[in-house]
Design a protein around this motif. Structure first.
Motif, mmCIF file in Angstrom:
data_model
loop_
_atom_site.group_PDB
_atom_site.id
_atom_site.type_symbol
_atom_site.label_atom_id
_atom_site.label_comp_id
_atom_site.label_asym_id
_atom_site.label_seq_id
_atom_site.Cartn_x
_atom_site.Cartn_y
_atom_site.Cartn_z
ATOM 1 N N LEU A 120 -6.000 -42.087 8.976
ATOM 2 C CA LEU A 120 -6.368 -40.679 8.801
ATOM 3 C C LEU A 120 -5.133 -39.811 8.593
ATOM 4 C CD1 LEU A 120 -9.210 -40.179 11.451
ATOM 5 C CD2 LEU A 120 -9.411 -40.531 8.979
ATOM 6 N N ALA A 121 -4.022 -40.155 9.280
ATOM 7 C CA ALA A 121 -2.791 -39.390 9.072
ATOM 8 C C ALA A 121 -2.298 -39.540 7.649
ATOM 9 C CB ALA A 121 -1.726 -39.854 10.067
ATOM 10 N N GLY A 122 -2.445 -40.746 7.109
ATOM 11 C CA GLY A 122 -2.056 -40.932 5.700
ATOM 12 C C GLY A 122 -2.914 -40.111 4.760
ATOM 13 N N LEU A 123 -4.221 -40.100 5.022
ATOM 14 C CA LEU A 123 -5.104 -39.285 4.177
ATOM 15 C C LEU A 123 -4.774 -37.800 4.310
ATOM 16 C CD1 LEU A 123 -8.522 -41.089 4.836
ATOM 17 C CD2 LEU A 123 -7.017 -41.299 2.846
ATOM 18 N N LEU A 124 -4.426 -37.371 5.539
ATOM 19 C CA LEU A 124 -4.049 -35.980 5.732
ATOM 20 C C LEU A 124 -2.781 -35.655 4.963
ATOM 21 C CD1 LEU A 124 -4.548 -33.308 7.232
ATOM 22 C CD2 LEU A 124 -3.145 -34.204 9.111
ATOM 23 N N ALA A 125 -1.817 -36.562 4.981
ATOM 24 C CA ALA A 125 -0.583 -36.329 4.228
ATOM 25 C C ALA A 125 -0.872 -36.251 2.729
ATOM 26 C CB ALA A 125 0.420 -37.444 4.532
ATOM 27 N N ALA A 126 -1.791 -37.116 2.272
ATOM 28 C CA ALA A 126 -2.142 -37.057 0.848
ATOM 29 C C ALA A 126 -2.808 -35.729 0.503
ATOM 30 C CB ALA A 126 -3.067 -38.227 0.505
ATOM 31 N N GLY A 127 -3.680 -35.225 1.410
ATOM 32 C CA GLY A 127 -4.317 -33.928 1.169
ATOM 33 C C GLY A 127 -3.305 -32.809 1.128
ATOM 34 N N VAL A 128 -2.298 -32.875 2.003
ATOM 35 C CA VAL A 128 -1.248 -31.863 1.979
ATOM 36 C C VAL A 128 -0.487 -31.922 0.669
ATOM 37 C CG1 VAL A 128 0.898 -31.112 3.068
ATOM 38 C CG2 VAL A 128 -1.060 -31.763 4.482
ATOM 39 N N ALA A 129 -0.224 -33.147 0.215
ATOM 40 C CA ALA A 129 0.525 -33.287 -1.042
ATOM 41 C C ALA A 129 -0.251 -32.718 -2.223
ATOM 42 C CB ALA A 129 0.860 -34.769 -1.277
ATOM 43 N N ARG A 130 -1.579 -32.854 -2.201
ATOM 44 C CA ARG A 130 -2.395 -32.318 -3.298
ATOM 45 C C ARG A 130 -2.774 -30.853 -3.091
ATOM 46 N NH1 ARG A 130 -5.110 -37.296 -2.429
ATOM 47 N NH2 ARG A 130 -6.796 -36.127 -1.405
ATOM 48 N N SER A 131 -2.349 -30.291 -1.926
ATOM 49 C CA SER A 131 -2.621 -28.877 -1.603
ATOM 50 C C SER A 131 -4.108 -28.585 -1.533
ATOM 51 C CB SER A 131 -1.949 -27.947 -2.631
ATOM 52 O OG SER A 131 -0.555 -28.152 -2.651
ATOM 53 N N THR A 132 -4.888 -29.538 -0.998
ATOM 54 C CA THR A 132 -6.326 -29.332 -0.865
ATOM 55 C C THR A 132 -6.719 -28.853 0.529
ATOM 56 O OG1 THR A 132 -6.596 -31.662 -0.268
ATOM 57 C CG2 THR A 132 -6.826 -31.085 -2.609
ATOM 58 N N LEU A 133 -5.724 -28.713 1.428
ATOM 59 C CA LEU A 133 -5.989 -28.260 2.785
ATOM 60 C C LEU A 133 -5.349 -26.906 3.021
ATOM 61 C CD1 LEU A 133 -5.416 -31.519 4.887
ATOM 62 C CD2 LEU A 133 -7.608 -30.449 4.331
ATOM 63 N N SER A 134 -6.074 -26.074 3.768
ATOM 64 C CA SER A 134 -5.479 -24.793 4.156
ATOM 65 C C SER A 134 -4.575 -24.993 5.358
ATOM 66 C CB SER A 134 -6.591 -23.786 4.492
ATOM 67 O OG SER A 134 -7.314 -24.233 5.638
ATOM 68 N N TRP A 135 -3.760 -23.982 5.645
ATOM 69 C CA TRP A 135 -2.846 -24.087 6.786
ATOM 70 C C TRP A 135 -3.614 -24.141 8.102
ATOM 71 C CZ3 TRP A 135 1.898 -25.553 6.283
ATOM 72 C CH2 TRP A 135 2.593 -25.285 5.099
ATOM 73 N N GLN A 136 -4.759 -23.422 8.186
ATOM 74 C CA GLN A 136 -5.533 -23.473 9.422
ATOM 75 C C GLN A 136 -6.095 -24.870 9.653
ATOM 76 O OE1 GLN A 136 -5.848 -21.264 7.029
ATOM 77 N NE2 GLN A 136 -5.292 -19.264 7.947
ATOM 78 N N GLU A 137 -6.629 -25.500 8.592
ATOM 79 C CA GLU A 137 -7.168 -26.856 8.726
ATOM 80 C C GLU A 137 -6.060 -27.853 9.052
ATOM 81 O OE1 GLU A 137 -10.955 -26.670 5.631
ATOM 82 O OE2 GLU A 137 -8.979 -27.314 4.926
ATOM 83 N N LEU A 138 -4.895 -27.676 8.430
ATOM 84 C CA LEU A 138 -3.775 -28.591 8.684
ATOM 85 C C LEU A 138 -3.295 -28.489 10.131
ATOM 86 C CD1 LEU A 138 -1.606 -30.569 7.709
ATOM 87 C CD2 LEU A 138 -0.242 -28.580 6.981
ATOM 88 N N LEU A 139 -3.185 -27.235 10.637
ATOM 89 C CA LEU A 139 -2.730 -27.052 12.011
ATOM 90 C C LEU A 139 -3.728 -27.667 13.000
ATOM 91 C CD1 LEU A 139 -0.694 -25.811 13.976
ATOM 92 C CD2 LEU A 139 -2.008 -23.673 13.868
ATOM 93 N N THR A 140 -5.027 -27.460 12.727
ATOM 94 C CA THR A 140 -6.056 -28.028 13.618
ATOM 95 C C THR A 140 -5.981 -29.548 13.630
ATOM 96 O OG1 THR A 140 -7.504 -26.138 13.161
ATOM 97 C CG2 THR A 140 -8.527 -28.136 14.077
ATOM 98 N N GLN A 141 -5.834 -30.145 12.456
ATOM 99 C CA GLN A 141 -5.769 -31.610 12.368
ATOM 100 C C GLN A 141 -4.517 -32.159 13.060
ATOM 101 O OE1 GLN A 141 -8.070 -33.608 11.214
ATOM 102 N NE2 GLN A 141 -9.438 -31.967 10.519
ATOM 103 N N VAL A 142 -3.402 -31.458 12.910
ATOM 104 C CA VAL A 142 -2.153 -31.922 13.529
ATOM 105 C C VAL A 142 -2.245 -31.872 15.045
ATOM 106 C CG1 VAL A 142 0.290 -31.380 13.851
ATOM 107 C CG2 VAL A 142 -0.688 -31.411 11.559
ATOM 108 N N VAL A 143 -2.806 -30.761 15.582
ATOM 109 C CA VAL A 143 -2.926 -30.630 17.046
ATOM 110 C C VAL A 143 -3.845 -31.703 17.605
ATOM 111 C CG1 VAL A 143 -3.753 -29.143 18.898
ATOM 112 C CG2 VAL A 143 -2.361 -28.192 17.064
ATOM 113 N N LEU A 144 -5.038 -31.846 16.991
ATOM 114 C CA LEU A 144 -5.979 -32.860 17.476
ATOM 115 C C LEU A 144 -5.417 -34.265 17.332
ATOM 116 C CD1 LEU A 144 -9.385 -31.456 16.115
ATOM 117 C CD2 LEU A 144 -8.540 -31.422 18.462
#
Length: 386
Positions: A120-144
């Motif tokens: 899931l962390a890899g998929l999250l990194a890929a989403g960040v690279a494609r800029s498909t995640l907002s900063w609020q969603e990214l922060l929530t995912q990182v904390v959890l």
């Protein structure tokens, strides 16, 4: 911290070995689950029937011991555990294998969750690279993800500690066996101390009879001759000889008293008492004293007799040219080393050394004697200072 590459490689190798052992433990736990499932299906009815219960239990325990032997091999090879000679009871084996199976399966689940989290962390990194995640969603995912990662890692460490504790309880001796061993050790050390005391008494009696007593007889004869003679010059010569003999008697008596118990230990301390041993020895003795702080009286006495007996043996039997005495305290252990450059060949089970071993064992210490043919002879004692 150290910059030694070898030490770093050793630590990395140890961590990799522990990881491999943990993963293998997941597979052996699966084997344990399959074994209990198959044994329950095949032997369950026989275990319930009183007439076949004993034989069925024997079969169940036999298979469990084989799986337990695999677990012991795994702990020894991958975690470098050293287990004493001990045969666990049937109840211990079954309890260990059942507990180990549950812990290993739970460890497999936790390790699987960790792998899933990494994916899931890899998929999250890929989403960040494609800029498909907002900063609020990214922060929530990182904390959890951080919280779950922390809980996952802590779970793995706890399960690893549980695995080690279960192995110690099964493969190591129990409290009763340890207590019986301790009683045996205390009985043996007490008997050794009694033998050492009896041997010391016999040696003192022999020294007094063959040494001091004979010199006192000679002194009495000299005084008797001086008393009976009519020649003043001869009487003076006999009295001078008697005076010299009395001084030698006092010196020998003082030597015997020092071998019984050195009063310098109480008045001057261990360092000065060892200096007295070096001064009285016929060989050159170098004393290296690296001890800070006071020592228990029993430890000082044992250390003194280890040095005194070893130096005396070196002077009498080894043909050495010099003797090294080193005392060093590291933590709560005093290490006493006596080494001579003699011919070697000393018998570790000889009367003097066996007496020293008993004296050292009486305070829970250890004595080691190395004396190969050709030398050197090294006597090492480790004395606990607690």
């Amino acid at each position: 911290m150290t910059d030694d590459p070898a030490g770093t490689d050793g630590g990395s190798t140890g961590r990799l070995s522990a990881i491999a052992g943990t993963l293998l433990g997941c597979l052996t736990a699966l084997a344990g689950l399959l074994y209990f499932t198959a044994a329950g299906a095949l032997l369950g009815a026989f275990l319930l029937w009183p007439r076949t219960r004993v034989r069925a239990r024997v079969l169940l325990v036999t298979g469990a011991r084989r799986l337990t032997a695999v677990e012991r091999w795994r702990r020894s090879v991958f975690f470098h555990d050293l287990f004493p000679e001990h045969r666990a009871s049937d109840q211990q084996v079954l309890r260990y294998l059942a507990s180990r199976t549950c812990a290993g399966l739970l460890c497999a689940v936790v390790a699987g969750l960790l792998v899933f989290g990494l994916v899931l962390a890899g998929l999250l990194a890929a989403g960040v690279a494609r800029s498909t995640l907002s900063w609020q969603e990214l922060l929530t995912q990182v904390v959890l993800g951080s919280v779950l990662l922390f809980l996952d890692v802590q779970g793995l460490f706890s399960l690893a500690a549980l695995d080690a504790r279960l192995a110690r309880e099964c493969f190591g001796p129990g409290e009763r066996e340890l207590l019986e061993r301790r009683i045996g050790e205390l009985a043996a050390s007490r008997a050794a101390v009694v033998r050492a005391v009896d041997g010391e008494r016999r040696r003192v009696e022999r020294d007094l009879h063959d040494g001091v007593q004979q010199r006192l007889v000679a002194l009495a004869m000299l005084l008797g001759r001086a008393r009976r003679t009519r020649d003043a010059a001869q009487a003076d010569a006999l009295l001078a000889q008697a005076h010299k003999e009395s001084g030698e008697v006092l010196a020998e008596l003082r030597e015997v008293a020092w071998r019984v118990y050195p009063t310098a230990l109480d008045s001057l301390g261990l360092r000065e008492a060892l200096g007295g041993v070096a001064e009285r020895c016929a060989l050159p003795v170098r004393v290296a004293y690296d001890v800070s702080g006071p020592l228990p009286q029993s430890v000082e006495t044992a250390a003194y007799f280890v040095v005194s007996e070893s130096v005396t043996n070196a002077a009498k039997h080894s043909g050495a040219g010099h003797v090294l005495v080193r005392l060093a305290r590291r933590g709560e252990v005093l290490t006493v080393l006596v080494r001579d450059d003699g011919a070697g060949g000393a018998d570790p089970e000889g009367g003097g050394l066996s007496g020293l071993r008993g004296r050292v064992a009486a305070i829970d210490g250890m004595l080691e004697v190395r004396s190969p043919a050709g030398g050197p002879t090294t006597v090492t004692a480790e004395l606990p200072c607690v």
